[in-house]
Scaffold this active site. Sequence first.
Site: not given
Length: 770
Positions: A230, A342, A531
């Site tokens: 991300h 992440s 996504e």
Amino acid sequence: MEASSRTFLFCLVLVTILSSSRCVRSSSFLIGMGSHDITGPAADVNMMGYANAEQTAAGIHFRLKARAFIVAEPDGGNRVAFVNLDACMASQIVTIKVLERLKSRYGNLYTENNVAISGIHTHAGPGGYLQYVVYIVTSLGFVRQSFDVIVDGIEKAIVQAHENLRSGKIYVNNGDLLNAGVNRSPSAYLNNPASEQSQYKYNVDKTMTLLKFMDDEWGPIGSFNWFATHGTSMSRTNSLISGDNKGAAARFMEDWAEQNGYPKEDSGLRADLYGSIIKRYPRRVSNIVPQPNKNFDELIQLASSIEATGGRRLSSTSQRIRSNDMPKFVSAFCQSNCGDVSPNVLGTFCIDTGLPCDFNHSTCNGKNELCYGRGPGYPDEFESTRIIADRQFEKAVELFNSASEEIQGKIGSRHIYMDFSKLEVAITASNGKQEVVKTCPAAMGFAFAAGTTDGPGAFDFTQGDDTGNPFWRMVRNVLKKPGKEQVSCQSPKPILLDTGEMDTPYAWAPAVLPLQILRIGQLVILSVPGEFTTMAGRRLRDAVKAVLIKEGNGEFNNNIHVVIAGLTNTYSQYVTTFEEYAIQRYEGASTLYGPHTLSAYIQEFRKLASAIAQGQAVSSFVSPPDLLDKQISLLTPVLVDTTPLGVHFGDVSTDVPENSTFNKGQIVNATFWSACPRNDLLTNGTFALVEMLDSSTNEWVPLYDDDDWSLRFKWFRPSKLSSRSYATLEWRIPENTPTGVYRLRHFGASKRLFGGVSHFTGTSRAFAVL
């Protein structure tokens, strides 16, 4: 003699044939690269990504770009164009308008079929450029400046790539990057079948796939890679425009290429200026820099004699210090199936206690607002961005240098629009029987409002909420109460916003989505408008690969490279697996079209894969709406810029201290009387410069600008409604900065009360860097 002549002639013909064949072989494709500035408004505009209404742009960390490559068959026939944006995501209305412009230029050469426009998912770029209501609420509606600069930049990047088309080769390489992403929703991932999980070593994709572009004459001219993580190294409180970790990695690699003389045609300007490269901080400097003066006493005396210039009017805007007509190496770090990945790799912790967050719901004492992920540079988000960028950059350089598998084969593309609000999908039920289910009109669940550990939401929402609560149901019903059919279709998602059935003042969410496959030899790019989570992406890639191998008549084998290009051509939020959807963490709650969304994607992409394998055409029976004329903007325009009596725009408000000397690694700053950056975006220009004095000519040479990692441009007003504003230039002196005399220069544009814009500049007093 006659026999000898025949022998000589035979050898000559043979050599000519072999030489010609080598020539043909060395020119596998026509390839072209291009890039252009798309930074946008650096003030007042809400940033796209975190949906935080208080996060508005107020300066520049480094500039944003559109980067493009075009690959065409040697005869100029089939071709594909891929554009990577330093933006949160692609936009349907942007894609529509770019294609209209390309059609007016090139006819049917570049169309929706063979052009892909993809976003890197930075959460630090200006918003307001999408056409659906839910994505522009926090930006106070549509922002024309954001939209125009992106459309212009994409067009110019493609035009540049088209005009640069030359014979060349492409190589592909891949390898694992282990420390640039972690799963932020591991409890949802664990709900996937254990047998499926056991096929993979990690709960996120670690593979980076890279293309290396080689011009037959100039050598290396660019690289594009796809890797899932991300763009959330920069937090939801950041106010500086930034390409986040992927945008930074692209700059690092382009600087690395420049230092190595790529492309070689430009190598005379790319000499190593001051010894070895500092690997961790690639620098962006002008090509011609004066020789450093090492007489420290002289430097200090010279610097102390040079005062600030004061503000003055300019007849034209500033230009980039690295602008020239020579070919440029273009490097793009593209996004993939990053849905649950992440960059905050240290884990999630409660900001009140410092303890790890609750595993299933990412809460701290029941509150999601207290749970945050930590990047590797914690607590410095800029350092976290640099580290994650550097890790991607280093892996890309490794893959670039070792790439040896040449791309060979056909170029092709297939594209289709599908209405995902009512798509029939054939699935295998739990009892093993085939059944037909449907996707649903778009809707977002309660856990959507909880946000993620990269950027938590507010109030009492939590991830993993599959029930909702009465108060927020009552609030929801004021906007739109979902019907029984929609509730049943979206189950087990409790609906917070029934966006697919809301159309006041116009559509809140997309229904018609573009699906696209680009093929370049053995590389296949799946352009998806959302996504995908890690496992969802794996399932889609495997399904497409199986179809290509089975139906490709031997043209495809197990060496095929299938990559997912996420956030491409438009945006429709998340796509989870059926099992992850059931957990209703943020990603599941943001999977718009119900629990069978992924199955719908796989079904339709299989059809596209079959068509490209068998050379069959596909047709769309629906198309997305063009809502440009319906857009509403509530963003207040710039009315006027003012300064106190006797003060000019560009005057220094807070100068560098007198008789200052600085060492490498220290920070220098100066604050100027300024004006709103929205008056002129200075596209391909700069709001900030670091200049170095050439003592031999007494001229100032630009060294760093606002596209550089080391120089930050910060803009602010003393109060929200004030017509006065300031700009602070903050330079972190790189360790490889040459000794010399420097100053800071600010550029801007002010607006008069009754219209008209005037450009200005001003400089700080000089200082010595020792």
